[in-house]
Design an enzyme around this catalytic site. Structure first.
Site, short mmCIF file in Angstrom:
data_model
loop_
_atom_site.label_atom_id
_atom_site.label_comp_id
_atom_site.label_asym_id
_atom_site.label_seq_id
_atom_site.Cartn_x
_atom_site.Cartn_y
_atom_site.Cartn_z
N LYS A 150 14.97 3.07 12.59
CA LYS A 150 16.04 2.13 12.94
C LYS A 150 15.75 1.41 14.25
O LYS A 150 15.96 0.21 14.37
CB LYS A 150 17.36 2.87 13.05
CG LYS A 150 18.31 2.52 11.93
CD LYS A 150 19.65 3.18 12.17
CE LYS A 150 20.58 2.87 11.02
NZ LYS A 150 21.73 3.75 10.95
N GLU A 167 1.19 -4.29 -22.43
CA GLU A 167 2.19 -4.15 -23.50
C GLU A 167 2.87 -5.49 -23.77
O GLU A 167 4.05 -5.56 -24.08
CB GLU A 167 3.21 -3.08 -23.11
CG GLU A 167 3.48 -2.03 -24.17
CD GLU A 167 2.28 -1.13 -24.46
OE1 GLU A 167 1.32 -1.11 -23.68
OE2 GLU A 167 2.32 -0.48 -25.52
#
Lengths: 382, 377
Positions: free
Chosen positions: B267, B360
């Protein structure tokens, strides 16, 4: 660039010369450079021969005084073929221009001719692991001791530090919590060698080694401080401004190179009995890619032209160009792989390398997040 | 699934798969990627758990999972290592034509060995000139007295050199009805593994050419009748496309976890940009959750034999894999320059993600399929 947004004949000539050289000399090596991650000295020699390091420098230092736009054109052409090579060409330009703007007369005389000729290799050490590229949070400290400074600290991910003979290092000279705490120093390897703790493996531009540097009691003469004590913040901002422009040029090259490759491929690849370039779904992708490339190009050229006219807002456009072009390059390269299908994912084709190389540009000189904040501050007058 | 939530049993199952994947893969993923390893010892552990036989019916020794649970399992593995998710996924692709088109004898011969991991499978469909356009495949199967003679070349075959058995499509006649499916044993005479590919990512999944030079396949290895190959391919894709979607959801969720953790722990470092990073994290979460629900819904439809399965399969594959790619690109940005290095795994996930948009059926072909379903032919 003249007011009518066209390149001068001289600039076109430089661009075409480099385009040819890149095609002939770099293209055959580009895949190998990426694979092996070995620094390609032979390509540096090519750049030296053509005088590419000195395009933006005054004739007094051996340069050809053609402005940063010419350098951007050169990096774009090299970037089309090999992003690692483009960094090799870019690094000394930033260093040299910083010294030209902020260095003492003696520093200019001692260092710029070597940079222009290509004899001096350079790096800029700003990034620290805990500070990012934010100069305010630099921890590396330069302690004044008589006529010297003694530097202690670590720098992370410094490109080319293993090749460089000269590094510009940003370090803290005070701890008052003000922007004036930071100063810039020129460190010469011959006088005060630095040690490299580790070179970091990375996803792309593998031949440019990102080094973690350690300075332990590294004593440098006071005359090697660049600019005033406490003037480092401004120099760091300029380093970032210059690097943004040069990184954008490299990114533009990647985007153009990926687009060119995908264009050729889609024209030749036949599926369902016709070239896939005849499908509208593919055409839309190509058109979007081309629009990104062209838009990025003119934004970058605008930035360069303003810098060459001495307008500070050139760097503001440069930051915009870096954001826009790096995002564009990432998208164009990712889509170029997509257009090649399975072939694009393989190392037999350069587009997967281009995607890996493009990603870096979104991250350097402050990530694009940081750049956006900088741009917004400019817009809002903050 | 009911009420759009997983059953306790499914949650427990997914948890176990995730534990296994983390335990086995976390220490190895770096090497798997760098060295292109196919670690047999890990595959063995996957087999013992049942992962290599997820889709094999219980009567043949498998887990007999419906597509939904297959997706759930593959998602967990992909959240740790995408190459490993391909070990599982490709194996399913390879056995589906056999499961859907094989006769009882063929199934008895192969499926139990596939279920235990003794036989790894592969799919031998793609050819240099027949990628998206399956009907332009050229590999020929010439009929002789009691066998077929196969000639041609297949490319980009996952598990090439590793598989013991492949599902093969070859041409027994002209046109769309001329494509026939076969069971291809890896040791068939006249079959050899050709060039192995060097890829940007999923380097733990091996990809290469299969070369057929008068390769003999006995009649009894034909799947169904001559000309039924296209149907076998479609049946496989309806199953594997959602599965790729699940890989993508897993990949994206895995990367997201790392990114969230990094953002939390850093952070201070990220403070100047933290507000915008919060937006980005929210965007990632929205898309991942959307993709996950679409994949689950698709698997649910497929398992219930819904007529829209094909369209949903393409939508799930397309949306989830585009999501995975975008999430990865953003994730590396959140990490900053450090995310570009191999010190963190986000760069590997980003390289891996790209293949999902391609295999695919590229996401462009998925859109064609979706539009066809929407507009009617």
């Amino acid at each position: 660039m003249s007011g009518d947004y066209s390149l001068t004949d001289e600039q076109k000539m430089v661009r075409d010369t480099v385009r040819r050289m890149a095609q002939e000399k770099i293209a055959p090596l580009a895949a190998e450079i990426d694979d092996t991650g070995v620094f390609p000295s032979v390509i540096r020699e090519q750049f030296k021969e053509l005088g590419l390091f000195g395009l933006a420098f005054p004739e007094a230092y051996g340069g050809s005084e053609m402005g940063i736009l010419s350098s951007a054109l050169v990096l774009e052409e090299i970037g089309r073929i090999c992003s690692s090579s483009a960094i090799i060409c870019a690094a000394p330009i930033t260093t040299g221009l910083l010294i030209l703007e902020y260095g003492s007369d003696q520093q200019k005389k001692s260092f710029i001719p070597g940079i222009v000729s290509g004899n001096t290799t350079t790096a800029v050490a700003l990034f620290e692991t805990d500070a990012g590229s934010d100069p305010e949070r630099i921890a590396t400290y330069a302690e004044k001791a008589g006529d010297r400074y003694v530097i202690n600290g670590k720098k992370g991910l410094v490109d080319l530090a293993d090749e460089a003979g000269l590094i510009i290092v940003f370090a803290r000279t005070k701890n008052s919590g003000k922007p004036q705490d930071i100063s810039a120093f020129i460190i010469e390897k011959d006088l005060t060698p630095w040690s490299i703790e580790r070179t970091v493996e990375k996803m792309g531009t593998t031949a440019i080694h990102a080094c973690e540097l350690v300075f332990e009691g590294c004593a440098i003469p006071q005359k090697n401080r660049m600019g005033e004590e406490g003037g480092g913040q401004i120099i760091a901002a300029r380093a970032r401004g210059l690097n943004c422009i040069l990184a954008a040029a490299r990114g533009l090259g990647i985007a153009q190179g990926a687009l060119d490759y995908a264009l050729n491929y889609t024209k030749e690849r036949v599926q369902f009995g016709r070239p896939i370039s005849s499908f509208q779904g593919i055409q839309f992708m190509l058109a979007d890619m081309a629009a990104l490339v062209e838009t990025g190009r003119y934004l970058l050229y605008k930035a360069c032209a303003e810098v060459d006219r001495g307008q500070a807002e050139g760097y503001y456009f440069g930051a915009m160009a870096k954001c826009f072009i790096s995002d564009a390059a990432m998208k164009v390269a990712t889509d170029a792989i997509q257009l090649l299908g399975g072939y694009g994912y393989m190392k037999d084709h350069p587009v997967e390398r281009m995607m890996r190389d493009a990603k870096l540009i979104q991250l350097v000189e402050g990530t694009n997040y940081t750049q956006h904040i900088f741009l917004a501050e400019g817009l809002l007058g903050l | 699934m009911s009420q759009f939530s997983l059953t306790d049993e499914q949650k427990e199952f997914a948890g176990k798969v995730l534990d296994l994947a983390r335990r086995e893969l976390l220490p190895m993923s770096y090497d798997i990627d760098k060295k292109g390893l196919y670690p047999w010892d890990i595959v063995k552990k996957f087999s013992e758990f049942g992962l290599m036989g997820l889709a094999v019916p219980k009567e043949y020794g498998g887990m007999g999972c419906a597509l939904f649970d297959v997706c759930l399992a593959v998602e967990q593995v992909a959240s740790v290592d995408v190459s490993a998710a391909m070990w599982v996924g490709v194996n399913i692709g390879g056995l589906l034509p056999l499961l859907n088109g094989g006769n009882e004898e063929q199934k008895r011969q192969y499926l139990p060995k596939i279920a235990t991991g003794e036989y790894i499978t592969g799919v031998a469909f793609t050819e240099p000139e027949a990628g998206s356009d399956l009907h332009s495949l050229r590999t020929s199967a010439a009929r002789r007295s009691d066998h077929y003679v196969i000639n041609g070349r297949k490319c980009f075959i996952s598990n090439a050199g590793i598989a013991k058995v492949y599902s093969l499509l070859a041409r027994t006649g002209k046109g769309k009805g001329g494509i026939t499916g076969f069971i291809l044993d890896a040791d068939a005479p006249g079959l050899s593994v050709g060039k192995m590919e060097r890829k940007m990512g999923v380097r733990g999944s091996h990809t290469g050419d299969l070369i057929f030079e008068d390769c003999k396949i006995p009649f009894e290895k034909r799947l169904g009748d001559e000309g039924e190959g296209t149907g076998l391919a479609m049946g496989m894709l309806n199953f594997t496309r959602p599965l790729i979607g699940a890989q993508a959801v897993g990949l994206a969720a895995g990367v997201f976890e790392y990114t969230l953790e990094y953002a939390r722990e850093n952070k201070t470092r990220l403070a100047p940009c933290f507000e915008i990073i919060k937006y980005k994290l929210a965007d990632m979460a929205i898309r991942i959750e959307g993709a996950r629900q679409l994949v689950y819904q698709t698997a649910f439809l497929a398992d219930s034999g819904h007529s829209d399965t094909g369209k949903f399969s393409s939508m799930a594959k397309c949306f989830a894999t585009d999501t995975a790619m975008d999430v990865c690109i953003e994730a590396v940005s959140v990490f900053g320059p450090r995310g570009y290095t191999s010190d963190y795994s986000v760069e590997r996930f980003m390289r891996d993600a790209k293949i999902l948009q391609i295999y695919e059926g590229t996401n462009q072909i998925q859109r064609v399929t979706i539009a066809k379903a929407l507009l009617g032919r």
